[in-house]
Design a protein around this motif. Sequence first.
Motif, PDB file in Angstrom:
ATOM      1  N   LYS A 120      29.427  -3.155 -14.245  1.00 21.15           N
ATOM      2  CA  LYS A 120      29.200  -3.254 -12.798  1.00 21.15           C
ATOM      3  C   LYS A 120      29.005  -4.716 -12.369  1.00 21.15           C
ATOM      4  CE  LYS A 120      25.614  -2.118  -9.513  1.00 21.15           C
ATOM      5  NZ  LYS A 120      24.245  -1.624  -9.427  1.00 21.15           N
ATOM      6  N   GLY A 121      28.384  -5.505 -13.212  1.00 22.26           N
ATOM      7  CA  GLY A 121      28.114  -6.900 -12.874  1.00 22.26           C
ATOM      8  C   GLY A 121      29.230  -7.863 -13.276  1.00 22.26           C
ATOM      9  N   ASP A 122      30.291  -7.336 -13.867  1.00 22.64           N
ATOM     10  CA  ASP A 122      31.366  -8.193 -14.376  1.00 22.64           C
ATOM     11  C   ASP A 122      32.344  -8.518 -13.252  1.00 22.64           C
ATOM     12  OD1 ASP A 122      33.750  -9.144 -15.651  1.00 22.64           O
ATOM     13  OD2 ASP A 122      33.049  -8.250 -17.531  1.00 22.64           O
ATOM     14  N   ALA A 123      32.497  -9.809 -12.978  1.00 24.80           N
ATOM     15  CA  ALA A 123      33.332 -10.247 -11.841  1.00 24.80           C
ATOM     16  C   ALA A 123      34.769  -9.746 -11.940  1.00 24.80           C
ATOM     17  CB  ALA A 123      33.309 -11.764 -11.758  1.00 24.80           C
ATOM     18  N   ARG A 124      35.261  -9.549 -13.165  1.00 29.26           N
ATOM     19  CA  ARG A 124      36.654  -9.078 -13.336  1.00 29.26           C
ATOM     20  C   ARG A 124      36.894  -7.736 -12.670  1.00 29.26           C
ATOM     21  NH1 ARG A 124      37.347  -8.749 -19.627  1.00 29.26           N
ATOM     22  NH2 ARG A 124      35.155  -8.249 -19.380  1.00 29.26           N
ATOM     23  N   PHE A 125      35.831  -6.923 -12.576  1.00 31.29           N
ATOM     24  CA  PHE A 125      36.003  -5.545 -12.103  1.00 31.29           C
ATOM     25  C   PHE A 125      35.382  -5.309 -10.737  1.00 31.29           C
ATOM     26  CE2 PHE A 125      35.451  -5.458 -16.801  1.00 31.29           C
ATOM     27  CZ  PHE A 125      36.805  -5.385 -17.089  1.00 31.29           C
ATOM     28  N   ARG A 126      34.882  -6.394 -10.127  1.00 32.95           N
ATOM     29  CA  ARG A 126      34.055  -6.229  -8.921  1.00 32.95           C
ATOM     30  C   ARG A 126      34.790  -5.445  -7.819  1.00 32.95           C
ATOM     31  NH1 ARG A 126      29.097  -7.424  -8.257  1.00 32.95           N
ATOM     32  NH2 ARG A 126      28.307  -7.482  -6.135  1.00 32.95           N
ATOM     33  N   THR A 127      36.005  -5.871  -7.497  1.00 28.18           N
ATOM     34  CA  THR A 127      36.715  -5.228  -6.390  1.00 28.18           C
ATOM     35  C   THR A 127      36.980  -3.757  -6.707  1.00 28.18           C
ATOM     36  OG1 THR A 127      37.783  -7.344  -6.008  1.00 28.18           O
ATOM     37  CG2 THR A 127      38.754  -5.452  -4.913  1.00 28.18           C
ATOM     38  N   VAL A 128      37.453  -3.498  -7.906  1.00 29.32           N
ATOM     39  CA  VAL A 128      37.764  -2.118  -8.303  1.00 29.32           C
ATOM     40  C   VAL A 128      36.488  -1.279  -8.322  1.00 29.32           C
ATOM     41  CG1 VAL A 128      38.569  -0.690 -10.233  1.00 29.32           C
ATOM     42  CG2 VAL A 128      39.829  -2.760  -9.616  1.00 29.32           C
ATOM     43  N   TRP A 129      35.429  -1.855  -8.834  1.00 33.36           N
ATOM     44  CA  TRP A 129      34.176  -1.078  -8.951  1.00 33.36           C
ATOM     45  C   TRP A 129      33.599  -0.762  -7.565  1.00 33.36           C
ATOM     46  CZ3 TRP A 129      35.235   0.112 -13.533  1.00 33.36           C
ATOM     47  CH2 TRP A 129      34.373   0.926 -14.254  1.00 33.36           C
ATOM     48  N   GLN A 130      33.672  -1.747  -6.688  1.00 29.60           N
ATOM     49  CA  GLN A 130      33.128  -1.524  -5.335  1.00 29.60           C
ATOM     50  C   GLN A 130      33.919  -0.443  -4.606  1.00 29.60           C
ATOM     51  OE1 GLN A 130      33.096  -5.528  -3.742  1.00 29.60           O
ATOM     52  NE2 GLN A 130      30.887  -5.676  -3.998  1.00 29.60           N
ATOM     53  N   ARG A 131      35.214  -0.408  -4.841  1.00 33.48           N
ATOM     54  CA  ARG A 131      36.064   0.585  -4.182  1.00 33.48           C
ATOM     55  C   ARG A 131      35.790   1.994  -4.733  1.00 33.48           C
ATOM     56  NH1 ARG A 131      40.857   2.950  -3.492  1.00 33.48           N
ATOM     57  NH2 ARG A 131      41.500   3.029  -5.659  1.00 33.48           N
ATOM     58  N   ASN A 132      35.538   2.059  -6.034  1.00 29.86           N
ATOM     59  CA  ASN A 132      35.373   3.361  -6.673  1.00 29.86           C
ATOM     60  C   ASN A 132      33.941   3.883  -6.642  1.00 29.86           C
ATOM     61  OD1 ASN A 132      37.914   4.463  -8.294  1.00 29.86           O
ATOM     62  ND2 ASN A 132      38.046   2.233  -8.195  1.00 29.86           N
ATOM     63  N   PHE A 133      32.980   2.965  -6.664  1.00 31.32           N
ATOM     64  CA  PHE A 133      31.577   3.385  -6.727  1.00 31.32           C
ATOM     65  C   PHE A 133      30.777   2.669  -5.643  1.00 31.32           C
ATOM     66  CE2 PHE A 133      33.185   3.596 -11.180  1.00 31.32           C
ATOM     67  CZ  PHE A 133      33.183   4.985 -11.314  1.00 31.32           C
ATOM     68  N   PRO A 134      31.163   2.850  -4.365  1.00 29.80           N
ATOM     69  CA  PRO A 134      30.517   2.082  -3.291  1.00 29.80           C
ATOM     70  C   PRO A 134      29.005   2.282  -3.255  1.00 29.80           C
ATOM     71  CG  PRO A 134      31.902   3.862  -2.398  1.00 29.80           C
ATOM     72  CD  PRO A 134      32.172   3.778  -3.866  1.00 29.80           C
ATOM     73  N   ARG A 135      28.545   3.484  -3.662  1.00 30.51           N
ATOM     74  CA  ARG A 135      27.097   3.735  -3.572  1.00 30.51           C
ATOM     75  C   ARG A 135      26.299   2.850  -4.521  1.00 30.51           C
ATOM     76  NH1 ARG A 135      25.904   9.907  -4.047  1.00 30.51           N
ATOM     77  NH2 ARG A 135      27.885   9.841  -5.125  1.00 30.51           N
ATOM     78  N   ASP A 136      26.935   2.428  -5.633  1.00 30.44           N
ATOM     79  CA  ASP A 136      26.269   1.521  -6.586  1.00 30.44           C
ATOM     80  C   ASP A 136      25.916   0.202  -5.939  1.00 30.44           C
ATOM     81  OD1 ASP A 136      26.672   3.281  -8.590  1.00 30.44           O
ATOM     82  OD2 ASP A 136      27.744   1.906  -9.913  1.00 30.44           O
ATOM     83  N   PHE A 137      26.699  -0.161  -4.907  1.00 30.70           N
ATOM     84  CA  PHE A 137      26.539  -1.484  -4.321  1.00 30.70           C
ATOM     85  C   PHE A 137      25.801  -1.418  -2.992  1.00 30.70           C
ATOM     86  CE2 PHE A 137      30.005  -1.641  -7.271  1.00 30.70           C
ATOM     87  CZ  PHE A 137      29.765  -2.804  -7.964  1.00 30.70           C
ATOM     88  N   ALA A 138      25.715  -0.211  -2.436  1.00 36.21           N
ATOM     89  CA  ALA A 138      25.114  -0.065  -1.103  1.00 36.21           C
ATOM     90  C   ALA A 138      23.676  -0.574  -1.095  1.00 36.21           C
ATOM     91  CB  ALA A 138      25.174   1.379  -0.658  1.00 36.21           C
ATOM     92  N   ALA A 139      22.917  -0.202  -2.146  1.00 37.43           N
ATOM     93  CA  ALA A 139      21.499  -0.556  -2.179  1.00 37.43           C
ATOM     94  C   ALA A 139      21.313  -2.068  -2.245  1.00 37.43           C
ATOM     95  CB  ALA A 139      20.841   0.092  -3.380  1.00 37.43           C
ATOM     96  N   ALA A 140      22.211  -2.721  -2.992  1.00 39.95           N
ATOM     97  CA  ALA A 140      22.082  -4.163  -3.195  1.00 39.95           C
ATOM     98  C   ALA A 140      22.557  -4.955  -1.986  1.00 39.95           C
ATOM     99  CB  ALA A 140      22.879  -4.575  -4.432  1.00 39.95           C
ATOM    100  N   ALA A 141      23.337  -4.300  -1.123  1.00 39.71           N
ATOM    101  CA  ALA A 141      23.965  -5.065  -0.031  1.00 39.71           C
ATOM    102  C   ALA A 141      22.952  -5.441   1.053  1.00 39.71           C
ATOM    103  CB  ALA A 141      25.073  -4.244   0.605  1.00 39.71           C
TER     104      ALA A 141
END
Length: 217
Positions: free
Chosen positions: A196-217
Amino acid sequence: MSRHVLHGQPGWGSVIVEAQLAALGLPFDFVEVGNLFESEEARRTLGRVNPLAQVPALVLPDGTLMTESAAITLHLAEATGRDDFVPPPGHAARPSFLRWLVFLVANVYPTFTYADEPSRFVPGNEEAAKAFAQQVDAYRCRLWQMVAPAAGAPWFLGGRFSALDLYVATMTHWRPGRPWFDSNAPALAAIAEGVKGDARFRTVWQRNFPRDFAAAA
Ligand SMILES: N[C@@H](CCC(=O)N[C@@H](CS)C(=O)NCC(=O)O)C(=O)O
């Protein structure tokens, strides 16, 4: 056709392939298939591409259909000559990689096939279908408890990243759910956090698991 076409659904197993295509710099189009459990139409439409009506389904630039995430993973490594996700032949980590790759797709992944919609396998008896799904879900927990002791840090294979980390990071979103992994398989939860914290996957991860990032936003 010079692009790959990935049939998938955000948060489902297609993310394992999507992350690889993106990181390998392979141009692809994403066809969102819809919820295969809620829409008969979605299942029928995908069934015309993949008779099993499962994602991921990847159409290669030459029109060849590939299904099965492990086969796709091995193929993409061969086709690109890149070893980002697959330790190459002769690499000390290759046997473990192959073992756990096949373990995940042959043992863990089918438990979702059987328990996601148990009435497909236990028709006409809601109670029995529910009991069957509970047994399959419990069996999956036992499988994860076999996987967890094999996991290294920071990645499954230790210092070397591989597709196993994408599988773990994806599947820890599914039943039994992340709190279970935090308590019962912290090594796997740590891998999920790492991806989740790996920059290589950031865009893909945010698109697929938006809830993982919602809290941090
Ligand atoms: N063995 C396949 C499993 C794929 C799979 O089970 N995908 C799920 C979504 S994560 C699916 O499409 N399920 C729909 C169904 O089983 O009908 C692989 O590794 O790609």
